[in-house]
Design an enzyme around this catalytic site. Structure first.
Site, PDB file in Angstrom:
ATOM      1  CE  LYS A  13       0.505  12.541  -7.808  1.00  0.00           C
ATOM      2  NZ  LYS A  13       1.450  13.543  -6.810  1.00  0.00           N
ATOM      3  NE  ARG A  84       4.926   7.856  -6.415  1.00  0.00           N
ATOM      4  CZ  ARG A  84       3.653   7.933  -5.833  1.00  0.00           C
ATOM      5  NH1 ARG A  84       2.505   7.606  -6.168  1.00  0.00           N
ATOM      6  NH2 ARG A  84       3.548   8.465  -4.473  1.00  0.00           N
ATOM      7  NE  ARG A 123      -2.105  15.921   1.556  1.00  0.00           N
ATOM      8  CZ  ARG A 123      -1.591  15.527   0.564  1.00  0.00           C
ATOM      9  NH1 ARG A 123      -2.171  15.763  -0.827  1.00  0.00           N
ATOM     10  NH2 ARG A 123      -0.449  14.822   0.596  1.00  0.00           N
ATOM     11  NE  ARG A 155      -1.199  11.376   2.303  1.00  0.00           N
ATOM     12  CZ  ARG A 155      -1.061  11.333   0.875  1.00  0.00           C
ATOM     13  NH1 ARG A 155      -2.096  11.858   0.072  1.00  0.00           N
ATOM     14  NH2 ARG A 155       0.020  10.749   0.645  1.00  0.00           N
ATOM     15  NE  ARG A 166       4.603  11.888   0.390  1.00  0.00           N
ATOM     16  CZ  ARG A 166       3.484  12.621   0.372  1.00  0.00           C
ATOM     17  NH1 ARG A 166       3.592  13.300   1.550  1.00  0.00           N
ATOM     18  NH2 ARG A 166       2.673  12.874  -0.435  1.00  0.00           N
TER      19      ARG A 166
HETATM   20  P1  AMP Z   1       0.588   9.076  -3.295  1.00  0.00           P
HETATM   21  O1  AMP Z   1      -1.041   9.273  -2.478  1.00  0.00           O
HETATM   22  O2  AMP Z   1       0.312   8.807  -4.450  1.00  0.00           O
HETATM   23  O3  AMP Z   1       1.333  10.046  -2.700  1.00  0.00           O
HETATM   24  O4  AMP Z   1       1.234   7.731  -2.513  1.00  0.00           O
HETATM   25  C1  AMP Z   1       1.422   7.443  -1.398  1.00  0.00           C
HETATM   26  C2  AMP Z   1       2.437   6.402  -1.116  1.00  0.00           C
HETATM   27  O5  AMP Z   1       1.869   5.007  -1.557  1.00  0.00           O
HETATM   28  C3  AMP Z   1       3.788   6.673  -1.556  1.00  0.00           C
HETATM   29  O6  AMP Z   1       4.623   7.557  -0.971  1.00  0.00           O
HETATM   30  C4  AMP Z   1       4.238   5.277  -1.744  1.00  0.00           C
HETATM   31  O7  AMP Z   1       4.680   4.794  -0.459  1.00  0.00           O
HETATM   32  C5  AMP Z   1       3.321   4.275  -2.168  1.00  0.00           C
HETATM   33  N1  AMP Z   1       2.795   4.185  -3.537  1.00  0.00           N
HETATM   34  C6  AMP Z   1       1.915   4.652  -4.059  1.00  0.00           C
HETATM   35  N2  AMP Z   1       1.880   4.636  -5.414  1.00  0.00           N
HETATM   36  C7  AMP Z   1       3.215   3.905  -5.585  1.00  0.00           C
HETATM   37  C8  AMP Z   1       3.593   3.441  -6.885  1.00  0.00           C
HETATM   38  N3  AMP Z   1       3.226   3.601  -8.156  1.00  0.00           N
HETATM   39  N4  AMP Z   1       5.024   2.766  -6.570  1.00  0.00           N
HETATM   40  C9  AMP Z   1       5.370   2.554  -5.406  1.00  0.00           C
HETATM   41  N5  AMP Z   1       4.729   2.835  -4.449  1.00  0.00           N
HETATM   42  C10 AMP Z   1       3.711   3.664  -4.418  1.00  0.00           C
END
Ligand code: AMP
Length: 211
Positions: A13, A84, A123, A155, A166
């Site tokens: 994404k 989410r 990654r 990360r 996740r």
């Molecule tokens: P991502 O890069 O989108 O995978 O997000 C990394 C982390 O940020 C996630 O595992 C959550 O801990 C937090 N996060 C990102 N977007 C959201 C969201 N919409 N709601 C809650 N936590 C979020």
């Protein structure tokens, strides 16, 4: 032109969203990127991110509301990582209605769990935003970003046990959004198993030509 990009961890994404934003001159709004910035000064956010758990809805929704009120999104935006869960989607509907904003499409990138794990485990990222993969997309010089020369790092939520958590969060909380958005006819299904450039072309074709 306003889009949402959805998909499990490892679907690509973030990578695709960055390229789409550049190609179509729209703003990339990544809640994950916002929290990775916030975690530097916020211990509790840092803990949630490192364990793969979601940040509480009120915090995310307020953050997104503030961004969607800004003028620089008027030419268009791509929401990455939000909503989410169904609660966030309902809140987003309310914000969009009050700001008189319409969503043109929801890009749903699909990849199976095993493939996603393979991608995430290798990654490596740079602070400038470029991602690499130790086997599939290595940098020219080991550990160094091709674009800015910065040191690459993994990360903290890209460890195998955290990836499983996740994924389970995605299955339980995010996947029900597919049902939530089905009636809106906005969903655009993207095959995430293709190469990065093929996925990008698929998405670009949908954005240009409609669904
Ligand atoms: P991502 O890069 O989108 O995978 O997000 C990394 C982390 O940020 C996630 O595992 C959550 O801990 C937090 N996060 C990102 N977007 C959201 C969201 N919409 N709601 C809650 N936590 C979020």
């Amino acid at each position: 032109m306003n889009y949402i990009i959805l998909g499990p961890p490892g679907a690509g994404k973030g990578t695709q969203a960055k390229k789409i934003a550049v190609r179509f001159s729209i703003v990339h709004l990544s809640t994950g990127d916002m929290f990775r910035e916030a975690k530097k000064s916020n211990e509790s956010i840092s803990k949630l991110l490192s364990s793969g758990q979601l940040v509480p809805d009120e915090i995310v929704v307020n953050m997104v509301r503030k961004r969607l009120e800004k003028n620089n999104i008027k030419k268009g935006f791509l929401l990455d990582g939000f909503p989410r869960n169904v609660k966030q989607a309902e809140e987003l509907d309310r914000i969009l209605m009050s700001e008189n904003i319409k969503i043109d499409g929801i890009l749903l990138i699909n990849v199976p769990f095993e493939e996603a794990v393979k991608r995430i485990v290798g990654r490596m990222v740079c602070v400038c935003g470029v991602s690499y993969h130790t086997l599939l997309l290595p940098p020219k010089e080991s550990g160094k970003c091709d674009r800015c020369g910065g040191a690459l790092f993994h990360r903290s939520d890209d460890k195998e046990d955290v990836i499983r958590d996740r994924f389970s969060v995605y299955e339980k909380q995010t996947k029900p959004l597919i049902e939530y958005y089905k009636e809106s006819r906005l969903l655009i299904y993207i095959d995430g198993l293709k190469s990065e450039s093929d996925v990008f072309e698929q998405i670009s074709g949908c954005i240009i030509g409609g669904r």
